[in-house]
Design a protein around this motif. Structure first.
Motif, mmCIF file in Angstrom:
data_model
loop_
_atom_site.group_PDB
_atom_site.id
_atom_site.type_symbol
_atom_site.label_atom_id
_atom_site.label_comp_id
_atom_site.label_asym_id
_atom_site.label_seq_id
_atom_site.Cartn_x
_atom_site.Cartn_y
_atom_site.Cartn_z
ATOM 1 N N ALA A 420 0.639 -1.291 0.014
ATOM 2 C CA ALA A 420 0.008 -0.126 -0.028
ATOM 3 C C ALA A 420 0.823 1.398 -0.080
ATOM 4 N N THR A 421 0.235 2.430 -0.727
ATOM 5 C CA THR A 421 0.911 3.640 -0.811
ATOM 6 C C THR A 421 0.142 4.754 -0.411
ATOM 7 N N LEU A 422 -0.806 4.381 0.424
ATOM 8 C CA LEU A 422 -1.789 5.494 0.726
ATOM 9 C C LEU A 422 -1.107 6.424 1.512
ATOM 10 N N THR A 423 -0.264 6.233 2.318
ATOM 11 C CA THR A 423 0.312 7.292 3.264
ATOM 12 C C THR A 423 2.067 7.079 3.140
ATOM 13 N N PRO A 424 2.848 7.832 2.953
ATOM 14 C CA PRO A 424 4.318 7.460 3.119
ATOM 15 C C PRO A 424 4.670 6.686 4.378
ATOM 16 N N GLU A 425 4.123 6.986 5.558
ATOM 17 C CA GLU A 425 4.317 6.186 6.692
ATOM 18 C C GLU A 425 3.797 4.729 6.756
ATOM 19 N N GLU A 427 3.672 2.758 3.795
ATOM 20 C CA GLU A 427 4.383 2.065 2.987
ATOM 21 C C GLU A 427 5.854 2.009 3.382
ATOM 22 N N HIS A 428 6.451 2.996 4.043
ATOM 23 C CA HIS A 428 7.679 2.698 4.682
ATOM 24 C C HIS A 428 7.607 1.500 5.904
ATOM 25 N N TYR A 429 6.764 1.642 6.714
ATOM 26 C CA TYR A 429 6.446 0.457 7.758
ATOM 27 C C TYR A 429 6.349 -0.765 7.006
ATOM 28 N N CYS A 430 5.641 -1.015 6.074
ATOM 29 C CA CYS A 430 5.440 -2.443 5.454
ATOM 30 C C CYS A 430 6.793 -2.805 4.685
ATOM 31 N N ARG A 431 7.264 -1.959 4.067
ATOM 32 C CA ARG A 431 8.458 -2.512 3.236
ATOM 33 C C ARG A 431 9.453 -2.766 4.303
ATOM 34 N N ALA A 432 9.615 -1.900 5.460
ATOM 35 C CA ALA A 432 10.658 -2.359 6.588
ATOM 36 C C ALA A 432 10.339 -3.386 7.117
ATOM 37 N N ARG A 433 9.114 -3.690 7.252
ATOM 38 C CA ARG A 433 8.963 -5.047 8.169
ATOM 39 C C ARG A 433 9.304 -6.261 7.096
ATOM 40 N N ILE A 434 9.132 -6.321 6.009
ATOM 41 C CA ILE A 434 9.506 -7.271 5.008
ATOM 42 C C ILE A 434 11.000 -7.458 5.196
ATOM 43 N N ALA A 435 11.811 -6.362 5.180
ATOM 44 C CA ALA A 435 13.263 -6.418 4.918
ATOM 45 C C ALA A 435 13.801 -6.725 6.400
ATOM 46 N N ARG A 436 13.101 -6.369 7.476
ATOM 47 C CA ARG A 436 13.405 -6.607 8.646
ATOM 48 C C ARG A 436 13.517 -8.229 9.061
ATOM 49 N N GLU A 437 12.322 -8.804 8.951
ATOM 50 C CA GLU A 437 12.115 -9.925 8.848
ATOM 51 C C GLU A 437 12.503 -11.129 7.870
ATOM 52 N N ARG A 438 13.068 -10.532 6.946
ATOM 53 C CA ARG A 438 13.407 -11.463 5.795
ATOM 54 C C ARG A 438 12.341 -12.278 5.198
ATOM 55 N N ALA A 439 11.162 -11.489 5.109
ATOM 56 C CA ALA A 439 9.928 -12.251 4.693
ATOM 57 C C ALA A 439 9.936 -12.293 3.240
ATOM 58 N N THR A 440 9.237 -13.538 2.730
ATOM 59 C CA THR A 440 8.984 -13.503 1.236
ATOM 60 C C THR A 440 7.398 -13.816 1.020
ATOM 61 N N PHE A 441 7.088 -13.469 -0.100
ATOM 62 C CA PHE A 441 5.729 -13.596 -0.432
ATOM 63 C C PHE A 441 5.253 -14.899 -1.174
ATOM 64 N N ALA A 442 4.197 -15.823 -0.349
ATOM 65 C CA ALA A 442 3.945 -17.026 -0.776
ATOM 66 C C ALA A 442 2.998 -17.035 -2.173
ATOM 67 N N GLY A 513 -1.421 -3.694 13.158
ATOM 68 C CA GLY A 513 -2.572 -4.748 13.419
ATOM 69 C C GLY A 513 -3.275 -4.535 12.078
ATOM 70 N N LEU A 514 -4.720 -4.490 12.373
ATOM 71 C CA LEU A 514 -5.752 -4.412 11.155
ATOM 72 C C LEU A 514 -6.067 -3.074 10.889
ATOM 73 N N ARG A 515 -5.292 -2.227 11.615
ATOM 74 C CA ARG A 515 -5.823 -0.861 11.263
ATOM 75 C C ARG A 515 -5.368 -0.303 9.985
ATOM 76 N N LEU A 516 -4.344 -0.660 9.289
ATOM 77 C CA LEU A 516 -4.031 -0.253 8.213
ATOM 78 C C LEU A 516 -3.115 -1.536 7.542
ATOM 79 N N PRO A 517 -3.952 -2.488 6.658
ATOM 80 C CA PRO A 517 -3.272 -3.397 6.050
ATOM 81 C C PRO A 517 -2.294 -3.022 5.227
ATOM 82 N N CYS A 518 -1.146 -3.682 4.660
ATOM 83 C CA CYS A 518 -0.034 -3.567 4.124
ATOM 84 C C CYS A 518 -0.196 -3.644 2.493
ATOM 85 N N GLN A 519 -1.263 -4.302 2.192
ATOM 86 C CA GLN A 519 -1.563 -4.361 0.501
ATOM 87 C C GLN A 519 -2.423 -3.090 0.144
ATOM 88 N N LYS A 520 -2.605 -2.858 -1.179
ATOM 89 C CA LYS A 520 -3.122 -1.957 -1.766
ATOM 90 C C LYS A 520 -4.631 -2.277 -1.376
#
Length: 747
Positions: A420-425, A427-442, A513-520
């Protein structure tokens, strides 16, 4: 009159070897004569069960409220679920659906009582209190009209595992029906609820269903560990409570499909239970059972095979419990996809004839439209190759069934491009979590991993859920609400060898949590499907995000609870976590009316005719559910078209909206890795209480691995209370303090 039909199971697709007395084509005789009680015609102004009728249609023929006047609706009376004399400090959550019989509302309160209310005024007629500490379990009750010798009854399950019948006229326990203890040795498998360390949950999570004079029950069980109570289906005499039959959800030696469980993996296997609502074709004497996944539901290395009847829709003879056919929507379920949606009966016109059909769904968002007599899909279903597991010993099933039509109503995966790119905050949060946890997309049906987290879509919340859908037969539309929620999960083991999700919390992939999901967006939808053609007619976002700028609020919201349809072409639904109650046009999906409630209505609305001849629409507004909406109100709200000069009543919040508990832009705390004591709760005065109340559905490590603030632990405990955890008022704050002190958020 009997007719013989030939039924083809889906066993060939699964490559199963069957015993010689269960050939590929199974001939069964279906009794077409219904029994006495429920052949009675339900009046147009009544609502007798969770889905209005036992077929789960949620369709009302009432016609006073139309698309032309629905915007005039006002709340005309309310009923507070919390009794005036209650000493409870908290507003309790509820997801219940009331019933309406002859202008009277019958409502289960989370405060341990059942009440009868005048449907036109809300005046209480009678109240039935349950024993202290007990309460009505599940999301509805069921009404039985009785006969010349036996007065009509209300049936419901309790959190203590009882099955109770009330005389609907008096509110007293029904004569000649002794409350049944459902926790019999035959289903408890040697465990006993309340005895540690086997403090396993067993209760009715949804209403029992009636098939004539047979009362049929399923159950809610723990999700881990793997062994515990069984999810067997049972039929009882609605007059006396006598047990009539039992159907084993996990086939035993000598029973058909027993060989779908490798070795002794069937022994004391828990899960494979129907925690959602069952449906009944009363005319044909068939009950349809939507079974969930086995325990543990994220890995199956200890249960090789297709694991019938997990994640399958099973048709049984209502008189005997005899197996008729099944359709397994997920083979060897290791994703917790379940069959959460109440099956919906429908008559579909195809090829110049009317096919008696049934709609079945799992959390993935695929709609399987089946012939309800034979179980054969109306649209081709392909066994599609899916990825293998990376975990040693896990034999993931190589294919999964995918219908050619309709298309999935929920997206099936996401990638970094979908963030999601609804707000810069955000988008940054979601991309940072993916990088920090080394998560991949199933990719679809990719098994979970033990070496790093994966983002799976849809996550464990769906997709569709227990609210189910509604069938507008006049327009040929099946209409259902869905969430679009990814989750981050990684498998690990505690010191006892139990598997659980060890991914950093929260498991929902979103900011706050569920307040602002990370996908568009959309994050929640309402969808109408033409079931005869297998096409999506319309799909619209359900809900708004109030915290976003006005021009970006129409995102759709996480939701749970069901819709109802009317003959005039209206769809009523609450469900979304934005505290709104809405009406849509069935033909187009256009939103016609919106009303803000005091709390989100994670429940299914009903419509009925009062004794004053007026059409009403009612819904419970009490927050809660697995979404964890704030419990800022706990009431039934009833709407109608206004009479001249009628002002309406207030439905404002009864309690303050909790402030945002943590700064959502801060990265979430990382869960502590499983250690040798992760399977045990920390020492302290509340340890024993925590063990008893926090391990009824999950292993201890699922709790002790989490790190949260006090506010978030309070929200978690409140959510678990909504699921059935027994936490009295005087123990609520001490339990929260114990969890927050021993498992605090990282700073």
């Amino acid at each position: 009159m009997h007719t013989e039909v030939v039924i083809r199971t889906d066993s060939e697709a699964m490559g199963m070897t069957l015993k010689s007395n269960w050939p590929w084509k199974l001939a069964v005789a279906l009794a077409l004569t219904g029994t006495t009680a429920l052949m009675a015609q339900m009046p147009a102004g009544d609502w007798w069960s969770f889905g209005r009728d036992e077929g789960g249609g949620r369709y009302s023929p009432l016609g006073q409220i139309t698309p032309a006047n629905v915007a005039q609706l006002i709340p005309v009376w309310t009923f507070e679920l919390k009794p005036a004399d209650s000493t409870s400090k908290r507003l309790l959550v509820s997801n219940t659906t009331p019933l309406a019989v002859d202008g009277v509302i019958y409502l289960a309160s989370p405060y341990g009582r059942v009440v009868a209310l005048d449907g036109a005024t809300g005046v209480e007629r009678w109240s039935f209190p349950l024993p202290e500490g007990d309460g009505v379990a599940g999301r509805a009750m069921d009404y039985w009209p009785g006969d010349a010798k036996t007065p009509s009854r209300l049936f419901f399950g309790t959190r203590s595992g009882k099955l109770v019948a009330l005389n609907i006229a008096t509110g007293r326990q029904a004569d000649h029906f002794v409350s049944i203890d459902l926790r019999t040795p035959e289903v408890m498998n040697g465990s006993k609820d309340g005895d540690n360390p086997n403090n396993f949950a067993y209760e009715i999570n949804s209403a029992p269903v009636l098939a004539g004079d047979v009362l049929i029950t399923a159950s809610r069980l723990q999700e881990s560990p793997a062994q515990g109570p069984s999810g067997d289906i049972r039929g009882w005499d609605a007059r006396t409570g006598k047990l009539l039959w039992t159907f084993h959800s996990v086939p035993r030696p000598g029973e058909a499909f027993h060989d779908s469980w490798g070795g002794d993996s069937w022994v004391k296997r828990s899960g494979v239970n129907a925690w959602s609502a069952l449906s009944v074709d009363v005319k044909r004497g068939i009950v349809y059972v939507p079974f969930g996944a086995p325990a543990y539901d994220r890995i199956g290395s200890d249960r090789p095979g297709a694991n019938l009847f997990s994640s399958a829709l099973v048709a049984l003879d209502t008189h005997s419990g005899r197996y008729l056919w099944h359709f397994q929507a997920v083979h060897h379920d290791i994703w917790d996809l379940d069959m959460p949606v109440q099956p919906t009966l429908m008559d579909v016109r195809r090829g110049g004839r009317v096919v008696p059909a049934i709609a079945a769904m799992n959390k993935s968002g695929y709609l399987f439209v089946l012939d309800r007599v034979t179980g054969k899909p109306l649209f081709p279903v392909s066994e599609t190759p899916v990825p293998p597991s990376s975990i040693p010993g896990e034999q993931a099933w190589p294919t999964q069934p995918i219908p050619s039509l309709p298309p999935p109503i929920v997206r099936q995966s996401m990638s970094a491009a979908d963030i999601a790119t609804l707000t810069p905050e955000l988008e940054h949060y979601c991309r940072a979590r993916i990088a920090r946890e080394r998560a991949t997309f199933a990719v679809p049906f990719e098994p979970l991993r033990a070496d790093h987290p994966v983002v799976r879509f849809p996550g464990s919340g769906g997709g569709p859920n227990w609210g189910g859908g509604t069938y507008d037969g006049k327009r040929g539309l099946f209409i259902i609400n869905t969430s679009e929620l990814p989750s981050i999960e990684q498998l690990g083991r505690d010191a006892k060898g139990n598997w659980y999700n060890v991914a950093p919390q929260p498991s929902w992939f979103g900011m706050g949590g569920l307040r602002l999901p990370c996908q568009k967006p959309p994050w929640g939808n309402l969808t109408a499907i033409d079931v005869a053609k297998g096409r999506i007619v319309w799909q619209v976002p359900l809900g708004i995000t109030d915290s976003l700028p006005l021009d970006r609020q129409k995102t759709g919201r996480p939701n749970v609870g069901g819709p109802l349809a009317t003959a005039t072409g209206l769809i009523f639904i609450g469900a979304s976590d934005d505290s709104r109650f809405r009406a849509f046009a069935a033909e187009s999906g256009r939103e016609l009316w919106t009303f803000r409630l005091g709390a989100s209505a994670h429940a299914t609305p009903i419509t009925y005719l009062g004794r004053d001849g007026r059409q009403y629409v009612a819904i419970v507004s009490a927050g809660g559910s697995y979404i964890g909406s704030p419990n800022t109100a706990s009431r039934l709200v009833v709407f109608a078209l206004p009479r001249k000069g009628e002002p309406g009543v207030s439905v404002a919040a009864s309690a303050s909206q909790p402030a945002v508990r943590d700064n959502p832009s801060r990265p979430p705390a990382t869960a502590a890795p499983a250690s040798e004591n992760s399977a045990e709760f920390a020492p302290g005065a509340m340890k024993a209480f925590a063990v008893t109340n926090c391990t009824a559905c999950h292993v201890a490590a699922q709790v002790t691995s989490q790190r949260k603030s006090r506010g978030d632990w309070a929200a978690t405990v409140e959510k678990m209370v909504g699921f059935g955890a027994k936490v009295p008022d005087d123990q609520f704050d001490p339990l929260v303090e114990y969890l927050a002190s021993n498992y605090p958020a990282a700073r």
